[in-house]
Design an enzyme around this catalytic site. Structure first.
Site, mmCIF file in Angstrom:
data_model
loop_
_atom_site.group_PDB
_atom_site.id
_atom_site.type_symbol
_atom_site.label_atom_id
_atom_site.label_comp_id
_atom_site.label_asym_id
_atom_site.label_seq_id
_atom_site.Cartn_x
_atom_site.Cartn_y
_atom_site.Cartn_z
ATOM 1 N N HIS A 61 0.815 -1.224 0.000
ATOM 2 C CA HIS A 61 0.000 0.000 0.000
ATOM 3 C C HIS A 61 0.848 1.273 0.000
ATOM 4 O O HIS A 61 0.477 2.279 0.608
ATOM 5 C CB HIS A 61 -0.958 0.025 1.198
ATOM 6 C CG HIS A 61 -1.916 -1.127 1.252
ATOM 7 N ND1 HIS A 61 -3.005 -1.218 0.412
ATOM 8 C CD2 HIS A 61 -1.939 -2.239 2.014
ATOM 9 C CE1 HIS A 61 -3.666 -2.341 0.673
ATOM 10 N NE2 HIS A 61 -3.030 -2.981 1.645
ATOM 11 N N ASN A 134 -10.841 -2.876 1.606
ATOM 12 C CA ASN A 134 -10.376 -3.055 0.231
ATOM 13 C C ASN A 134 -11.501 -2.746 -0.744
ATOM 14 O O ASN A 134 -12.683 -2.718 -0.356
ATOM 15 C CB ASN A 134 -9.898 -4.488 -0.008
ATOM 16 C CG ASN A 134 -8.512 -4.760 0.552
ATOM 17 O OD1 ASN A 134 -7.743 -3.844 0.784
ATOM 18 N ND2 ASN A 134 -8.211 -6.023 0.763
#
Length: 493
Positions: A61, A134
Site C-alpha cells: 500500500h 479493500n
C-alpha cells in the site's frame, strides 16, 4: 487584499539565516573552487536532513491518494450499537481517507491491475475509529501466516527484482482458496476509472455491540453515490506510461474544484442466532454474504471535501489499523482480522516510530491519558510529567470506563493446535457464480480472458497447465478458453 506576513528565514533551531543559498568556504583564488568548513551549520543541517527526510515506505500500500472529509449519520442504527459517532441522525465526524494500490512502490503507476486498499480514520469523541478496507469484497487468503507470502508473490522476484508471472501463479495454484478474489481482480473492476468511483468493503466480519452485551455481526460497504466506473486494460496501460499518477491527480483535482465525491455507508447484518444457518462461514474472508438473505442497511454518508495541506505530514505519516475501534464496534473470530490487528500497529511503530499517535494525522481529538505508554523517540505531549508510569498507583487517582470496550461474544472451548484451512469444492461456488455474472456483462467474458492471458506469458508449461486446471474448477469451459486464447496470442493472431 489581505497582507501576508513575510516569514524570516531561519535554521531549524530558529537561528536567523543571513543567506540560505551560500556555503561558508575557504576560497581558492578567483575560481569556483574552495574548501567547505564544518562549522557551516546551515549547510551541514540541510545536507544531513536531506539524507533522513524519508521514512520507510509501506511494505504494501505504498502508493496512495489521500483527503479529509466527514462522515454523517443518515439512518438510525441505535438498535445495533451505542457507538457515540453513530448515536443520532445528522451527527458529523471528521475523517481522513487514504486509498492505495497494494503491490507497487511509491513511484509506481496508479492504473495497474491490483486491489485498492481503502483506509478511513474517524476522529470521534471516544477515540480513533479506523476502517481498513479493500475495493474487492473478498481476500486471497484466510490463514494469516500466508499474508507475507501472498504479498511477496505479487511483488518482485528475489533474483530478477521484477514482478514474475510464474511466481504469481505458483502461489495461487498452491493456495487455491483465493480463486474468488482472483475472479474479481481479473474482472472489469480490477482497474477503477477513478478512486471516486470504487466500492469499499470490510472483507472481514465485524460486530456492532452495546454496553448491555447485545451484539450483531456486520459486513461494511462503502458504495459510491456517483456509481462504479471502471477502466479497460488498454487505457490503463497507456495511462501507466503517460500519466502514472492519474488516480492521485483525479481525486485531488476533483476536490480542488469542489466536486466532492461521496459514498453511502451501509452494513449487512446477521444476528448470532442466524450464524448456525448461514450458507457460508462468516469468519472466512474469502466469502461474501448473499444480499437476498442479508440485505444492505444504510448507516450514513462519507464525503471527501479537503485536500491535504502537506502530503507527507497528513497522508504519508498517517497510520491506520483495524485495531483502532471505539466502544460499540468490535472484531470477530476471523483469524486474518486478528492478525492484522497486531501487524498494522507493529508496522507503524517500525516505520514512523512508537509515538505515532502523537503526530497530527493520528492524534485523537479527545483527551488521551495513557501514562503506561510514554518515553521513546518523538515524544511531544508532555510525557505525563511526574505522573506514575506503573499500574495501581494511589499517588495519582484516575477514573475508569464502566463500558466494556470489546465484549466477549463467542464461547471458546478447546485446546491450542496447529491448524490451516483446507480447500473444498465449496470454495469455488461463489467464484463460479461470479463467472456467470461476468459472462452476462457486455463483453465481460472476452475482457476477463484478455485481462488474465498476459499473466500467463513466461509461465513454465507444467505450471500453466495447473493454472488451466485451477480455473477449470470454476467452470469447465475456462481451461479451453484460456488455452485457445494463449495459443492465439503466441501465434500473433
Amino acid at each position: 487584499m489581505t497582507s501576508v506576513e513575510t516569514p524570516l528565514s531561519t535554521l531549524a533551531n530558529g537561528q536567523p539565516s543571513e543567506r540560505p543559498g551560500c556555503v561558508q568556504q575557504v576560497r581558492y583564488g578567483h575560481s569556483n573552487g574552495g574548501l567547505a568548513v564544518l562549522s557551516d551549520v546551515q549547510t551541514v543541517e540541510i545536507l544531513a536532513h536531506f539524507a533522513r527526510e524519508r521514512i520507510p515506505e509501506r511494505s504494501v500500500h505504498a502508493k496512495a491518494a489521500g483527503a479529509f472529509g466527514e462522515f454523517e449519520v443518515t439512518d438510525d442504527v441505535s438498535d445495533l450499537t451505542d457507538a457515540k459517532f453513530l448515536s443520532r441522525i445528522g451527527k458529523k465526524t471528521k475523517l481522513l481517507t487514504r486509498i492505495s494500490t497494494v503491490g507497487g512502490e511509491k513511484g509506481s503507476s496508479d492504473t495497474v491491475r491490483d486491489v485498492r486498499g481503502w483506509a478511513t480514520k474517524l476522529y470521534t469523541e471516544e477515540g480513533i475509529q479506523d476502517f481498513v478496507f479493500n475495493d474487492l469484497p473478498v481476500f486471497f487468503i484466510r490463514d494469516p501466516i500466508k499474508f507475507p507470502s501472498m504479498n511477496r508473490s505479487h511483488k518482485r522476484h528475489p533474483r530478477t527484482n521484477v514482478p514474475d508471472n510464474a511466481m504469481f501463479w505458483d502461489f495461487h495454484v498452491n493456495n487455491p482458496e483465493g480463486i474468488h478474489a482472483l475472479m474479481h481482480l481479473f474482472g472489469q473492476r480490477g482497474i477503477p476509472a477513478s478512486l471516486r468511483h470504487i466500492n469499499g468493503f470490510s472483507v472481514h466480519t465485524y460486530t456492532l455491540n452495546k454496553a448491555d452485551g447485545s451484539y450483531v455481526y456486520v459486513k461494511w460497504h462503502f458504495r459510491p453515490e456517483d456509481g462504479i466506473k471502471t477502466m479497460d486494460s488498454d487505457t490503463a496501460v497507456h495511462l501507466a506510461g503517460t500519466e502514472p499518477d492519474y488516480h492521485v491527480k483525479d481525486l485531488f483535482n476533483a476536490i480542488e474544484n469542489d466536486d466532492y465525491p461521496s459514498w453511502a455507508v451501509c452494513i449487512q447484518v446477521m444476528t448470532p442466532d442466524q450464524v448456525k444457518d448461514a450458507p457460508i462461514d462468516i469468519f472466512d474472508d474469502t466469502y461474501t454474504w448473499p444480499f437476498d438473505k442479508y440485505p444492505l442497511r444504510r448507516v450514513g454518508r462519507m464525503t471527501l471535501t479537503q485536500n491535504p495541506n502537506n502530503y507527507f505530514q497528513d497522508v504519508e505519516q498517517a497510520c491506520f489499523s483495524p485495531s483502532n475501534m471505539v466502544p460499540g464496534i468490535g472484531p470477530s473470530a476471523d483469524p486474518v482480522l486478528q492478525a492484522r490487528m497486531f501487524s498494522y500497529p507493529d508496522a507503524h511503530r517500525y516505520r514512523v516510530g512508537p509515538n505515532y499517535f502523537q503526530l497530527p494525522p493520528n492524534k485523537p481529538t479527545n483527551k488521551v491519558y495513557a501514562p503506561f505508554v510514554r518515553d521513546g523517540p518523538g515524544t511531544m505531549n508532555g510525557n505525563y510529567g511526574g505522573d506514575p508510569d506503573y499500574i495501581f498507583s494511589e499517588l495519582r487517582p484516575v477514573s475508569f470506563s464502566k463500558r466494556v470496550q470489546v465484549p466477549t461474544h463467542e464461547h471458546w472451548n478447546g485446546q491450542v493446535e496447529a491448524f490451516s484451512t483446507s480447500v473444498t469444492d465449496n470454495d469455488f461456488v461463489q467464484a463460479r457464480q461470479l463467472w456467470h455474472i461476468i459472462c452476462k456483462e457486455k463483453n465481460g467474458k472476452n475482457q476477463f480472458l484478455r485481462n488474465i492471458l498476459p499473466t500467463l506469458h513466461g509461465v513454465p508449461t507444467r505450471l500453466r497447465s495447473q493454472v488451466f486446471e485451477y480455473f477449470g474448477r470454476v467452470d469447465a469451459e475456462l481451461p479451453k478458453l484460456l488455452e485457445q486464447g494463449l495459443a492465439q496470442e503466441m501465434n500473433g493472431n
